[in-house]
Design an enzyme around this catalytic site. Structure first.
Site, PDB file in Angstrom:
ATOM      1  N   GLY A 231       5.726  -8.283   1.811  1.00  0.00           N
ATOM      2  CA  GLY A 231       5.331  -7.871   0.406  1.00  0.00           C
ATOM      3  C   GLY A 231       6.349  -7.859  -0.488  1.00  0.00           C
ATOM      4  O   GLY A 231       6.371  -6.915  -1.529  1.00  0.00           O
TER       5      GLY A 231
ATOM      6  N   TYR B 293       1.484  11.160   2.839  1.00  0.00           N
ATOM      7  CA  TYR B 293       0.211  11.737   3.452  1.00  0.00           C
ATOM      8  C   TYR B 293       0.211  11.015   4.989  1.00  0.00           C
ATOM      9  O   TYR B 293      -0.911  11.048   5.410  1.00  0.00           O
ATOM     10  CB  TYR B 293      -0.927  11.426   2.291  1.00  0.00           C
ATOM     11  CG  TYR B 293      -1.127   9.926   2.130  1.00  0.00           C
ATOM     12  CD1 TYR B 293      -1.690   8.924   2.930  1.00  0.00           C
ATOM     13  CD2 TYR B 293      -1.200   9.523   0.729  1.00  0.00           C
ATOM     14  CE1 TYR B 293      -1.784   7.931   2.442  1.00  0.00           C
ATOM     15  CE2 TYR B 293      -1.315   8.364   0.208  1.00  0.00           C
ATOM     16  CZ  TYR B 293      -1.650   7.376   1.128  1.00  0.00           C
ATOM     17  OH  TYR B 293      -2.091   6.053   0.890  1.00  0.00           O
TER      18      TYR B 293
ATOM     19  N   GLY C 271       6.785   9.414  -2.725  1.00  0.00           N
ATOM     20  CA  GLY C 271       5.684   9.881  -3.591  1.00  0.00           C
ATOM     21  C   GLY C 271       5.182   8.919  -4.689  1.00  0.00           C
ATOM     22  O   GLY C 271       5.699   7.560  -4.424  1.00  0.00           O
TER      23      GLY C 271
HETATM   24  C1  HXC Z   1     -14.887  -0.116  -1.479  1.00  0.00           C
HETATM   25  C2  HXC Z   1     -13.911  -2.197  -0.968  1.00  0.00           C
HETATM   26  C3  HXC Z   1     -12.924  -1.934  -2.244  1.00  0.00           C
HETATM   27  C4  HXC Z   1     -13.306  -0.915  -3.014  1.00  0.00           C
HETATM   28  C5  HXC Z   1     -12.402  -3.981  -1.387  1.00  0.00           C
HETATM   29  N1  HXC Z   1     -13.553  -3.470  -0.433  1.00  0.00           N
HETATM   30  N2  HXC Z   1     -12.407  -3.100  -2.345  1.00  0.00           N
HETATM   31  N3  HXC Z   1     -14.635  -1.146  -0.742  1.00  0.00           N
HETATM   32  N4  HXC Z   1     -14.135  -0.028  -2.601  1.00  0.00           N
HETATM   33  N5  HXC Z   1     -12.476  -0.750  -4.128  1.00  0.00           N
HETATM   34  C6  HXC Z   1     -13.842  -3.923   0.717  1.00  0.00           C
HETATM   35  C7  HXC Z   1     -14.647  -5.347   0.420  1.00  0.00           C
HETATM   36  O1  HXC Z   1     -16.091  -5.201  -0.230  1.00  0.00           O
HETATM   37  C8  HXC Z   1     -14.681  -5.936   1.945  1.00  0.00           C
HETATM   38  O2  HXC Z   1     -15.636  -5.196   2.609  1.00  0.00           O
HETATM   39  C9  HXC Z   1     -13.308  -5.395   2.404  1.00  0.00           C
HETATM   40  O3  HXC Z   1     -12.802  -4.100   1.624  1.00  0.00           O
HETATM   41  C10 HXC Z   1     -12.421  -6.279   2.128  1.00  0.00           C
HETATM   42  O4  HXC Z   1     -12.086  -6.698   0.870  1.00  0.00           O
HETATM   43  P1  HXC Z   1     -11.502  -7.852   0.670  1.00  0.00           P
HETATM   44  O5  HXC Z   1     -11.286  -8.131  -1.005  1.00  0.00           O
HETATM   45  O6  HXC Z   1     -12.311  -9.268   1.218  1.00  0.00           O
HETATM   46  O7  HXC Z   1     -10.135  -7.913   1.374  1.00  0.00           O
HETATM   47  P2  HXC Z   1      -8.671  -8.483   1.023  1.00  0.00           P
HETATM   48  O8  HXC Z   1      -8.670  -9.911   0.224  1.00  0.00           O
HETATM   49  O9  HXC Z   1      -7.962  -9.009   2.175  1.00  0.00           O
HETATM   50  O10 HXC Z   1      -7.964  -7.515   0.093  1.00  0.00           O
HETATM   51  C11 HXC Z   1      -7.387  -6.455   0.589  1.00  0.00           C
HETATM   52  C12 HXC Z   1      -7.448  -5.324  -0.334  1.00  0.00           C
HETATM   53  C13 HXC Z   1      -6.908  -5.446  -1.905  1.00  0.00           C
HETATM   54  C14 HXC Z   1      -6.760  -4.078   0.292  1.00  0.00           C
HETATM   55  C15 HXC Z   1      -8.867  -4.871  -0.470  1.00  0.00           C
HETATM   56  O11 HXC Z   1      -6.933  -4.251  -2.586  1.00  0.00           O
HETATM   57  C16 HXC Z   1      -5.458  -6.040  -1.666  1.00  0.00           C
HETATM   58  O12 HXC Z   1      -5.227  -7.253  -1.648  1.00  0.00           O
HETATM   59  N6  HXC Z   1      -4.415  -5.079  -1.563  1.00  0.00           N
HETATM   60  C17 HXC Z   1      -2.811  -5.776  -1.475  1.00  0.00           C
HETATM   61  C18 HXC Z   1      -2.135  -4.565  -2.547  1.00  0.00           C
HETATM   62  C19 HXC Z   1      -2.130  -3.097  -2.524  1.00  0.00           C
HETATM   63  O13 HXC Z   1      -3.417  -2.664  -1.934  1.00  0.00           O
HETATM   64  N7  HXC Z   1      -1.339  -2.401  -2.930  1.00  0.00           N
HETATM   65  C20 HXC Z   1      -1.404  -0.987  -3.025  1.00  0.00           C
HETATM   66  C21 HXC Z   1      -0.391  -0.347  -2.179  1.00  0.00           C
HETATM   67  S1  HXC Z   1      -0.296   1.310  -2.412  1.00  0.00           S
HETATM   68  P3  HXC Z   1     -17.197  -6.008   2.999  1.00  0.00           P
HETATM   69  O14 HXC Z   1     -17.920  -4.962   3.687  1.00  0.00           O
HETATM   70  O15 HXC Z   1     -17.822  -6.143   1.663  1.00  0.00           O
HETATM   71  O16 HXC Z   1     -16.795  -7.227   3.739  1.00  0.00           O
HETATM   72  C22 HXC Z   1      -0.252   2.187  -0.924  1.00  0.00           C
HETATM   73  C23 HXC Z   1       0.269   3.593  -1.101  1.00  0.00           C
HETATM   74  C24 HXC Z   1       0.447   4.110  -2.551  1.00  0.00           C
HETATM   75  O17 HXC Z   1      -0.189   1.551  -0.056  1.00  0.00           O
HETATM   76  C25 HXC Z   1       0.583   5.809  -2.440  1.00  0.00           C
HETATM   77  C26 HXC Z   1       0.645   6.262  -3.781  1.00  0.00           C
HETATM   78  C27 HXC Z   1       1.525   7.796  -3.897  1.00  0.00           C
HETATM   79  P1  NAP Z   2       2.388  -3.579  -4.114  1.00  0.00           P
HETATM   80  O1  NAP Z   2       3.025  -4.232  -5.345  1.00  0.00           O
HETATM   81  O2  NAP Z   2       0.881  -4.022  -4.163  1.00  0.00           O
HETATM   82  O3  NAP Z   2       2.775  -4.222  -2.638  1.00  0.00           O
HETATM   83  C1  NAP Z   2       2.020  -4.381  -1.670  1.00  0.00           C
HETATM   84  C2  NAP Z   2       2.520  -5.873  -1.349  1.00  0.00           C
HETATM   85  O4  NAP Z   2       1.828  -6.296  -0.046  1.00  0.00           O
HETATM   86  C3  NAP Z   2       2.176  -6.844  -1.974  1.00  0.00           C
HETATM   87  O5  NAP Z   2       3.085  -7.904  -2.408  1.00  0.00           O
HETATM   88  C4  NAP Z   2       1.082  -8.037  -1.372  1.00  0.00           C
HETATM   89  O6  NAP Z   2       1.072  -9.158  -1.687  1.00  0.00           O
HETATM   90  C5  NAP Z   2       1.432  -7.555   0.353  1.00  0.00           C
HETATM   91  N1  NAP Z   2       0.573  -7.642   1.031  1.00  0.00           N
HETATM   92  C6  NAP Z   2      -0.882  -7.379   1.092  1.00  0.00           C
HETATM   93  N2  NAP Z   2      -1.449  -7.572   2.008  1.00  0.00           N
HETATM   94  C7  NAP Z   2      -0.633  -8.394   2.782  1.00  0.00           C
HETATM   95  C8  NAP Z   2      -0.856  -9.067   4.131  1.00  0.00           C
HETATM   96  N3  NAP Z   2      -2.136  -9.143   4.605  1.00  0.00           N
HETATM   97  N4  NAP Z   2      -0.233  -9.952   4.496  1.00  0.00           N
HETATM   98  C9  NAP Z   2       1.197  -9.908   3.941  1.00  0.00           C
HETATM   99  N5  NAP Z   2       1.368  -9.203   2.551  1.00  0.00           N
HETATM  100  C10 NAP Z   2       0.512  -8.624   2.205  1.00  0.00           C
HETATM  101  O7  NAP Z   2       2.505  -2.009  -4.066  1.00  0.00           O
HETATM  102  P2  NAP Z   2       3.681  -1.185  -3.945  1.00  0.00           P
HETATM  103  O8  NAP Z   2       3.398  -0.017  -4.696  1.00  0.00           O
HETATM  104  O9  NAP Z   2       5.068  -1.979  -4.438  1.00  0.00           O
HETATM  105  O10 NAP Z   2       3.533  -0.950  -2.338  1.00  0.00           O
HETATM  106  C11 NAP Z   2       4.814  -1.194  -1.560  1.00  0.00           C
HETATM  107  C12 NAP Z   2       4.978  -0.239  -0.297  1.00  0.00           C
HETATM  108  O11 NAP Z   2       5.031   1.017  -0.746  1.00  0.00           O
HETATM  109  C13 NAP Z   2       3.767  -0.341   0.428  1.00  0.00           C
HETATM  110  O12 NAP Z   2       3.802   0.074   1.738  1.00  0.00           O
HETATM  111  C14 NAP Z   2       3.073   1.238   0.050  1.00  0.00           C
HETATM  112  O13 NAP Z   2       2.194   1.869   0.827  1.00  0.00           O
HETATM  113  C15 NAP Z   2       4.223   1.984  -0.234  1.00  0.00           C
HETATM  114  N6  NAP Z   2       4.094   3.240  -1.425  1.00  0.00           N
HETATM  115  C16 NAP Z   2       3.955   2.874  -2.364  1.00  0.00           C
HETATM  116  C17 NAP Z   2       3.921   4.101  -3.398  1.00  0.00           C
HETATM  117  C18 NAP Z   2       3.881   3.995  -4.883  1.00  0.00           C
HETATM  118  O14 NAP Z   2       3.685   4.907  -5.500  1.00  0.00           O
HETATM  119  N7  NAP Z   2       4.019   2.762  -5.376  1.00  0.00           N
HETATM  120  C19 NAP Z   2       3.940   5.484  -2.695  1.00  0.00           C
HETATM  121  C20 NAP Z   2       3.882   5.547  -1.349  1.00  0.00           C
HETATM  122  C21 NAP Z   2       4.058   4.345  -0.644  1.00  0.00           C
HETATM  123  P3  NAP Z   2      -0.088 -10.395  -1.411  1.00  0.00           P
HETATM  124  O15 NAP Z   2      -1.160  -9.714  -2.012  1.00  0.00           O
HETATM  125  O16 NAP Z   2       0.718 -11.464  -2.146  1.00  0.00           O
HETATM  126  O17 NAP Z   2      -0.298 -10.368   0.171  1.00  0.00           O
END
Ligand code: HXC
Ligand code: NAP
Length: 293
Positions: free
Chosen positions: A22, A156, A198
């Site tokens: 990522g 969390y 956080g």
């Molecule tokens: C309900 C949802 C949904 C939503 C997707 N789905 N988004 N359901 N509410 N908002 C459902 C879809 O309908 C589908 O189910 C299943 O989830 C898979 O969705 P896809 O879009 O096909 O999945 P994919 O393309 O693999 O994308 C994965 C993803 C997407 C997690 C849904 O958001 C993503 O690519 N995220 C990567 C980056 C990311 O999440 N970064 C944040 C990290 S922050 P069905 O049943 O319809 O097939 C973090 C901690 C932060 O981790 C803490 C802060 C303090």
């Molecule tokens: P982000 O920019 O969305 O980073 C998530 C990365 O994961 C993206 O680059 C995404 O790239 C990659 N990824 C998602 N699905 C993947 C898959 N199947 N295979 C390989 N790569 C995948 O979010 P971020 O905030 O920087 O988060 C980074 C880390 O920090 C995460 O572990 C998150 O849980 C943690 N974290 C973040 C916060 C915050 O406040 N930002 C707080 C607590 C913890 P692609 O979409 O190209 O795959």
């Protein structure tokens, strides 16, 4: 000196190669930039090659370092093995794995399909153990020591959190793996640690967790005793330290970097933060006047 500056000595990572999953966006990109500034070669991987390549070009230009962009969905073990092979082919070895890739979105749990639940758990937990297993097996087989794994979890992971239940389950699993392997693989010269951030603003997290108008309404920094979000450099300094030889005796720990956020919610009497000095006068008078039964 400020919290916005790099902390470690120039050249700390000369000759080291580091894989950041990522690494094309958000915190992964920031860590990659700092590792390059410290002299590392870095492999960044995720699903979107175009995003990775753009980041690689930008950071190579900016730092003069070497970045290899490799497309790899961490949910697929064969792709992880291929990513490791590409890293070894390019840089001759890998010293550190940063399990940073994640998927997450805010939702009431009862609205989730089982596929949605799987998706988040697969990216976070399966993705982290796929990478850890592949890299660990390789290091052990090669009898290479002095290796580090750094897992990015969240606070969390141990408190749990409503509305991000798949993520909470998965991060708790990653934390369990961190502590387990710290003991089991120490004999192979592999240290395993974690960081629990956080709120650190990134587009990926904010768009999925506090979208649109909710960003202002639920201003996350109000939950933080220090009343601010984290600066990326603060997290980068901690990450660089934990994967460097400077932290050679730290193994199996999870370091929280959240301005005191999770403890704010935990302490029984923390709500008294809202009490004014006049109210404290009143409280003191009442408490001093309390008589035992
Ligand atoms: C309900 C949802 C949904 C939503 C997707 N789905 N988004 N359901 N509410 N908002 C459902 C879809 O309908 C589908 O189910 C299943 O989830 C898979 O969705 P896809 O879009 O096909 O999945 P994919 O393309 O693999 O994308 C994965 C993803 C997407 C997690 C849904 O958001 C993503 O690519 N995220 C990567 C980056 C990311 O999440 N970064 C944040 C990290 S922050 P069905 O049943 O319809 O097939 C973090 C901690 C932060 O981790 C803490 C802060 C303090
Ligand atoms: P982000 O920019 O969305 O980073 C998530 C990365 O994961 C993206 O680059 C995404 O790239 C990659 N990824 C998602 N699905 C993947 C898959 N199947 N295979 C390989 N790569 C995948 O979010 P971020 O905030 O920087 O988060 C980074 C880390 O920090 C995460 O572990 C998150 O849980 C943690 N974290 C973040 C916060 C915050 O406040 N930002 C707080 C607590 C913890 P692609 O979409 O190209 O795959």
């Amino acid at each position: 000196m400020t919290n916005l500056e790099g902390m470690l000595k120039e050249g700390t990572f000369n000759g080291k190669s580091i894989v950041v999953t990522g690494g094309g966006t958000g915190l992964g990109k920031s860590m990659t930039r700092y590792f390059l500034q410290l002299g590392a070669n870095v492999v960044i991987s995720s699903r979107k090659l175009e995003v990775l390549q753009k980041t690689a070009d930008e950071l190579m230009q900016e730092t003069g370092g070497q970045v290899l962009a490799v497309q790899c969905d961490v949910r697929k073990y064969e792709e992880v093995e291929a990513m490791l092979a590409a890293a070894v082919q390019k840089f001759g070895k890998v010293d550190t794995l940063v399990n940073n890739a994640a998927g997450n979105f805010i939702s009431p749990t009862e609205r989730l399909s089982h596929r949605a639940f799987d998706t988040v758990v697969d990216i976070v937990l399966r993705g982290s153990y796929n990478c850890t297993l592949a890299f660990g097996k390789y290091w052990i087989k090669q009898q290479e020591t002095g290796k580090t794994v750094l897992n990015i979890v969240t606070t969390y992971a141990w408190t749990g959190s409503a509305y991000v239940v798949p993520s909470a389950c998965a991060k708790a699993g990653v934390l369990g793996m961190t502590r387990s392997l710290a003991v089991e693989w120490a004999k192979y010269g592999i240290r395993t640690n974690a960081i629990a951030p956080g709120p650190f603003p990134t587009k990926g997290a904010w768009d999925r967790l506090v979208p649109g108008e909710f960003r202002d309404k639920l201003d996350l920094k109000n939950r933080v005793p220090l009343k601010r979000a984290g600066e990326h450099q603060e997290l980068c300094n901690l990450a660089a330290y934990l994967i460097s030889d400077y932290s050679g005796y730290i193994n199996g720990d999870v370091v929280t970097i959240d301005g005191g956020e999770w403890l704010q919610g935990a302490g029984e009497f923390n709500l008294f933060d809202a009490v004014t000095p006049q109210q404290w006068d009143m409280i003191e008078t009442m408490v001093r006047g309390a008589k035992s039964e």
